[in-house]
Write a protein that holds these residues in place. Structure first.
Motif, PDB file in Angstrom:
ATOM      1  N   ASP A 120       6.030 -11.836   7.908  1.00  0.00           N
ATOM      2  CA  ASP A 120       5.011 -10.785   7.947  1.00  0.00           C
ATOM      3  C   ASP A 120       3.729 -11.272   8.623  1.00  0.00           C
ATOM      4  OD1 ASP A 120       4.541 -12.499   5.786  1.00  0.00           O
ATOM      5  OD2 ASP A 120       3.867 -10.915   4.434  1.00  0.00           O
ATOM      6  N   LEU A 121       3.345 -12.518   8.385  1.00  0.00           N
ATOM      7  CA  LEU A 121       2.159 -13.059   9.069  1.00  0.00           C
ATOM      8  C   LEU A 121       2.393 -13.153  10.572  1.00  0.00           C
ATOM      9  CD1 LEU A 121       1.054 -15.932   6.637  1.00  0.00           C
ATOM     10  CD2 LEU A 121      -0.174 -13.804   7.109  1.00  0.00           C
ATOM     11  N   ARG A 145      -1.335 -13.581   3.136  1.00  0.00           N
ATOM     12  CA  ARG A 145      -0.281 -13.045   2.287  1.00  0.00           C
ATOM     13  C   ARG A 145      -0.308 -13.711   0.911  1.00  0.00           C
ATOM     14  NH1 ARG A 145       4.497 -12.125   2.486  1.00  0.00           N
ATOM     15  NH2 ARG A 145       5.132 -13.081   0.554  1.00  0.00           N
ATOM     16  N   SER A 146      -0.080 -12.908  -0.129  1.00  0.00           N
ATOM     17  CA  SER A 146       0.050 -13.379  -1.501  1.00  0.00           C
ATOM     18  C   SER A 146      -1.168 -14.218  -1.928  1.00  0.00           C
ATOM     19  CB  SER A 146       1.364 -14.152  -1.665  1.00  0.00           C
ATOM     20  OG  SER A 146       1.704 -14.298  -3.028  1.00  0.00           O
ATOM     21  N   ASN A 189       2.019  -3.684   0.398  1.00  0.00           N
ATOM     22  CA  ASN A 189       2.943  -4.246  -0.586  1.00  0.00           C
ATOM     23  C   ASN A 189       4.270  -3.500  -0.562  1.00  0.00           C
ATOM     24  OD1 ASN A 189       0.594  -5.699  -1.580  1.00  0.00           O
ATOM     25  ND2 ASN A 189       1.646  -5.875  -3.548  1.00  0.00           N
ATOM     26  N   CYS A 200      -4.679  -7.616   3.117  1.00  0.00           N
ATOM     27  CA  CYS A 200      -3.867  -8.238   2.072  1.00  0.00           C
ATOM     28  C   CYS A 200      -2.400  -7.878   2.270  1.00  0.00           C
ATOM     29  CB  CYS A 200      -4.308  -7.767   0.693  1.00  0.00           C
ATOM     30  SG  CYS A 200      -6.023  -8.134   0.287  1.00  0.00           S
ATOM     31  N   LEU A 201      -1.581  -8.870   2.544  1.00  0.00           N
ATOM     32  CA  LEU A 201      -0.142  -8.683   2.622  1.00  0.00           C
ATOM     33  C   LEU A 201       0.473  -9.197   1.324  1.00  0.00           C
ATOM     34  CD1 LEU A 201       0.364 -10.065   6.248  1.00  0.00           C
ATOM     35  CD2 LEU A 201       0.261  -7.652   5.564  1.00  0.00           C
TER      36      LEU A 201
END
Length: 202
Positions: A45-46, A103-104, A153, A124-125
């Protein structure tokens, strides 16, 4: 895509590694992203967000926390993560509008420090709202309600999904778990549209 460079930034918590990607033309904004607790800056995702942001005219910096550079998988305490992150972002700040995210665990760090860094927005992932199975231990208070914040999310994330509040926008990805691997193209499009809507992308 334009130039890509790597550098090491000495922080009070040890050296951090940074990869900076420039767009083909003049950058519109600076997006600084951090990784998850046990992962790295090249999580799927990043990587997708990096690619769509650079293509949209954003300078993107990927920050690897000192504990990961040192080869440890267990994350440092929150105050140490925040301290190293703030040091890195201040070194990278270049006068462009600043968007911080990750992320997270990296998303939590970005949220906690956004105000002190003067960030224009937060991405924010897979924000981990609570530990799996423990919804009473909510981390909703870390999300900055007074800054444009995008939370992406999955609806099957065992860490939960935050609720929109203030300037927090929440996009739920159907069928996705905490790794957000399902429909990366769709996730990239959500982030790209948010950046453009706020004037941080070309």
């Amino acid at each position: 895509m334009g130039a890509v460079k790597s550098l090491v930034i000495d922080t009070p918590r040890g050296p951090a590694e940074v990869e900076i990607s420039d767009p083909a033309g003049p950058p519109v904004s600076l997006l600084v992203l951090g990784h998850g607790a046990g992962g790295g800056v090249h999580a799927p995702d990043l990587t997708k967000v990096h690619d769509v942001a650079v293509a949209a005219g954003v300078r993107v910096a990927l920050v690897t926390q000192p504990y990961r550079v040192a080869g440890r998988r267990a994350p440092a305490p929150a105050d140490q993560l925040d301290e190293a992150w703030v040091h890195c972002v201040r070194e990278l700040a270049d006068g462009l509008p600043l968007v911080v995210g990750g992320r997270s665990s990296g998303a939590r760090v970005a949220c906690r420090t956004a105000g002190d860094l003067g960030a224009a927005g937060v991405l924010c992932l897979a924000f981990p709202l609570h530990p799996p199975g423990k919804p009473d231990r909510t981390r909703a208070g870390e999300l900055p309600v007074d800054l444009p914040t995008l939370v992406v999310n999955g609806d099957r994330d065992p860490f939960g999904v935050p609720s929109p509040e203030g300037l927090i926008e929440v996009v739920v990805r159907p069928g996705a778990t905490h790794d957000l691997r399902k429909d990366l193209v769709g996730t990239g499009a959500v982030v790209s549209a948010w950046l453009a809507r706020n004037g941080w992308a070309g």
